[in-house]
Write a protein that holds these residues in place. Structure first.
Motif, mmCIF file in Angstrom:
data_model
loop_
_atom_site.group_PDB
_atom_site.id
_atom_site.type_symbol
_atom_site.label_atom_id
_atom_site.label_comp_id
_atom_site.label_asym_id
_atom_site.label_seq_id
_atom_site.Cartn_x
_atom_site.Cartn_y
_atom_site.Cartn_z
ATOM 1 N N GLU A 75 5.807 -3.899 -13.244
ATOM 2 C CA GLU A 75 4.673 -4.596 -13.876
ATOM 3 C C GLU A 75 4.968 -6.072 -14.110
ATOM 4 O OE1 GLU A 75 1.631 -3.814 -14.417
ATOM 5 O OE2 GLU A 75 1.619 -1.664 -14.026
ATOM 6 N N PRO A 76 6.094 -6.439 -14.745
ATOM 7 C CA PRO A 76 6.354 -7.872 -14.919
ATOM 8 C C PRO A 76 6.604 -8.593 -13.600
ATOM 9 C CG PRO A 76 8.221 -6.575 -15.690
ATOM 10 C CD PRO A 76 7.107 -5.612 -15.429
ATOM 11 N N VAL A 77 7.134 -7.878 -12.588
ATOM 12 C CA VAL A 77 7.362 -8.520 -11.296
ATOM 13 C C VAL A 77 6.025 -8.906 -10.675
ATOM 14 C CG1 VAL A 77 8.320 -8.237 -8.980
ATOM 15 C CG2 VAL A 77 9.524 -7.277 -10.953
ATOM 16 N N CYS A 78 5.063 -7.996 -10.672
ATOM 17 C CA CYS A 78 3.777 -8.302 -10.035
ATOM 18 C C CYS A 78 3.019 -9.397 -10.789
ATOM 19 C CB CYS A 78 2.925 -7.037 -9.903
ATOM 20 S SG CYS A 78 2.074 -6.513 -11.400
ATOM 21 N N ARG A 79 3.392 -9.640 -12.054
ATOM 22 C CA ARG A 79 2.768 -10.718 -12.833
ATOM 23 C C ARG A 79 3.502 -12.049 -12.689
ATOM 24 N NH1 ARG A 79 -0.154 -8.419 -17.853
ATOM 25 N NH2 ARG A 79 -0.465 -6.225 -17.300
ATOM 26 N N GLY A 80 4.521 -12.064 -11.829
ATOM 27 C CA GLY A 80 5.240 -13.302 -11.586
ATOM 28 C C GLY A 80 6.303 -13.632 -12.609
ATOM 29 N N HIS A 95 1.395 0.937 -8.162
ATOM 30 C CA HIS A 95 -0.052 0.957 -7.896
ATOM 31 C C HIS A 95 -0.564 -0.293 -7.198
ATOM 32 C CE1 HIS A 95 -1.125 -1.932 -11.108
ATOM 33 N NE2 HIS A 95 -0.056 -1.437 -11.722
ATOM 34 N N ASP A 96 0.180 -1.418 -7.240
ATOM 35 C CA ASP A 96 -0.344 -2.681 -6.695
ATOM 36 C C ASP A 96 0.657 -3.259 -5.699
ATOM 37 O OD1 ASP A 96 -1.667 -5.000 -6.153
ATOM 38 O OD2 ASP A 96 -1.719 -5.751 -8.211
ATOM 39 N N GLN A 97 0.674 -2.695 -4.493
ATOM 40 C CA GLN A 97 1.623 -3.146 -3.484
ATOM 41 C C GLN A 97 1.367 -4.589 -3.053
ATOM 42 O OE1 GLN A 97 4.331 -1.169 -2.057
ATOM 43 N NE2 GLN A 97 3.824 -0.175 -4.003
ATOM 44 N N ASP A 98 0.112 -5.026 -3.083
ATOM 45 C CA ASP A 98 -0.219 -6.378 -2.636
ATOM 46 C C ASP A 98 0.364 -7.444 -3.543
ATOM 47 O OD1 ASP A 98 -1.623 -5.343 -0.513
ATOM 48 O OD2 ASP A 98 -3.566 -5.445 -1.519
ATOM 49 N N ALA A 99 0.741 -7.073 -4.762
ATOM 50 C CA ALA A 99 1.302 -8.052 -5.705
ATOM 51 C C ALA A 99 2.807 -8.209 -5.557
ATOM 52 C CB ALA A 99 0.967 -7.641 -7.141
ATOM 53 N N LEU A 100 3.415 -7.483 -4.604
ATOM 54 C CA LEU A 100 4.862 -7.483 -4.442
ATOM 55 C C LEU A 100 5.253 -7.925 -3.035
ATOM 56 C CD1 LEU A 100 5.538 -3.929 -5.970
ATOM 57 C CD2 LEU A 100 5.658 -6.126 -7.196
ATOM 58 N N GLN A 101 6.461 -8.442 -2.910
ATOM 59 C CA GLN A 101 7.054 -8.671 -1.595
ATOM 60 C C GLN A 101 8.495 -8.178 -1.611
ATOM 61 O OE1 GLN A 101 8.108 -12.699 -0.352
ATOM 62 N NE2 GLN A 101 7.547 -13.487 -2.399
ATOM 63 N N VAL A 102 8.929 -7.609 -0.495
ATOM 64 C CA VAL A 102 10.286 -7.104 -0.348
ATOM 65 C C VAL A 102 11.048 -8.064 0.552
ATOM 66 C CG1 VAL A 102 11.728 -5.208 0.469
ATOM 67 C CG2 VAL A 102 9.539 -4.727 -0.659
ATOM 68 N N ILE A 103 12.180 -8.541 0.054
ATOM 69 C CA ILE A 103 13.000 -9.492 0.798
ATOM 70 C C ILE A 103 14.077 -8.739 1.567
ATOM 71 C CG2 ILE A 103 14.490 -11.514 0.624
ATOM 72 C CD1 ILE A 103 11.538 -11.953 -0.217
ATOM 73 N N GLU A 104 14.150 -8.976 2.847
ATOM 74 C CA GLU A 104 15.176 -8.333 3.661
ATOM 75 C C GLU A 104 16.546 -8.872 3.272
ATOM 76 O OE1 GLU A 104 14.859 -5.817 5.719
ATOM 77 O OE2 GLU A 104 12.700 -5.752 5.317
#
Length: 293
Positions: free
Chosen positions: A226-231, A246-255
């Motif tokens: 939750e805090p990650v998706c809020r920046g 629940h909100d995949q679009d608010a996250l990014q996975v770094i290789e």
């Protein structure tokens, strides 16, 4: 107090048919034998019947004894289900798991229950130490651990593999470790350990994750992102936990180059095999887990 099963059977049929003659015919007994059974029960429990010319009526004690018989029959059927290894579609499925894999498995368990309505699902989230204890004490038939236990009473088999992921807010422009230092770390009970294992590969010459400021903490695996998706920060979590968010679009996975992968182990008591319903469920769940990936 023990109840003679033959006497009780005569009473249950009599309570249904309300007539001694028909009861004797139904049971292939003499009417005198049925009457003797009822007298024996009444010596134990008091008057059970009011006898009319052509029928009988239950007293409150008779109704209580009839309820007791129904409860015993339900218990017998439940015991048959629990002890029958051939019953794959009826009975209990009980499993205890750590949080990340639990988030992925629980919806799949519900899907499986919907397609097998005779099953009842019991699932519990717990740390590894509690998973092992719950299976050892027979409170759950099976569990999932993030390590292979060294215990002769436990049978373990590989269930799944789960990579760790470096997860940032989707809106953050990632340029390197400096981005992580700017964001701050969202910690959780396994956070420092997971982040150390992953980031030491990605940034072998950089300071430890312990040198990055803690920007937040949650011990609820479903809330860590939750805090990650809020920046508000970045974190490191197993892939199944991220996929359940629940909100995949608010996250990014770094290789992070070569993956850091944990093996998940399915465990159960070694003294006996899994029931066929548990085995059928776990085989389906394992396949669905990778199909969804």
């Amino acid at each position: 107090m023990m109840v003679n099963p033959q006497w009780l059977r005569s009473f249950v049929v009599l309570a249904d048919l309300r007539n001694f003659t028909r009861t004797a015919e139904h049971l292939n007994l003499t009417q005198a034998a049925v009457s003797q059974h009822i007298r024996n029960l009444e010596q134990q429990f008091g008057p059970l019947l009011v006898r009319h010319h052509r029928h009988v009526e239950l007293t409150p004690a008779g109704t209580a004894l009839l309820d007791y018989s129904s409860e015993m029959e339900r218990a017998r059927r439940a015991l048959d289900v629990r002890l029958s290894s051939a019953q794959q579609d009826v009975g209990d499925i009980s499993i205890v798991t750590p949080g990340s894999i639990g988030l992925a498995l629980y919806p799949l368990l519900l899907d499986y229950q919907q397609s097998h309505p005779g099953l009842t699902v019991h699932h519990r989230f717990a740390p590894d130490s509690e998973v092992l204890e719950a299976v050892l004490s027979n409170r759950f038939e099976m569990g999932i651990l993030t390590y292979k236990p060294d215990n002769s009473r436990i049978q373990a088999e590989k269930f799944a593999e789960e990579p760790l992921e470096l997860i940032l807010p989707a809106a953050t422009l990632y340029i390197g470790v400096e981005t992580l230092e700017t964001l701050g770390f969202i910690d959780h009970p396994d956070g420092i350990g997971m982040a150390t294992r992953l980031l030491s590969r990605r940034y072998p010459d950089s300071p430890s994750v312990r040198d990055i400021r803690i920007q937040g903490f949650s011990n609820q695996v479903g809330l860590i992102l939750e805090p990650v998706c809020r920046g508000l920060g970045f974190t490191v979590l197993p892939r199944f936990a991220r996929r359940a968010f629940h909100d995949q679009d608010a996250l990014q996975v770094i290789e992070c180059g070569a993956p850091v992968v944990d093996t998940l182990w399915l465990i159960h008591r070694s003294e006996w095999p899994l029931s066929s319903r548990a085995r059928g469920a776990i085989n389906t769940l394992s396949k669905r887990l990778y199909d969804n990936g």
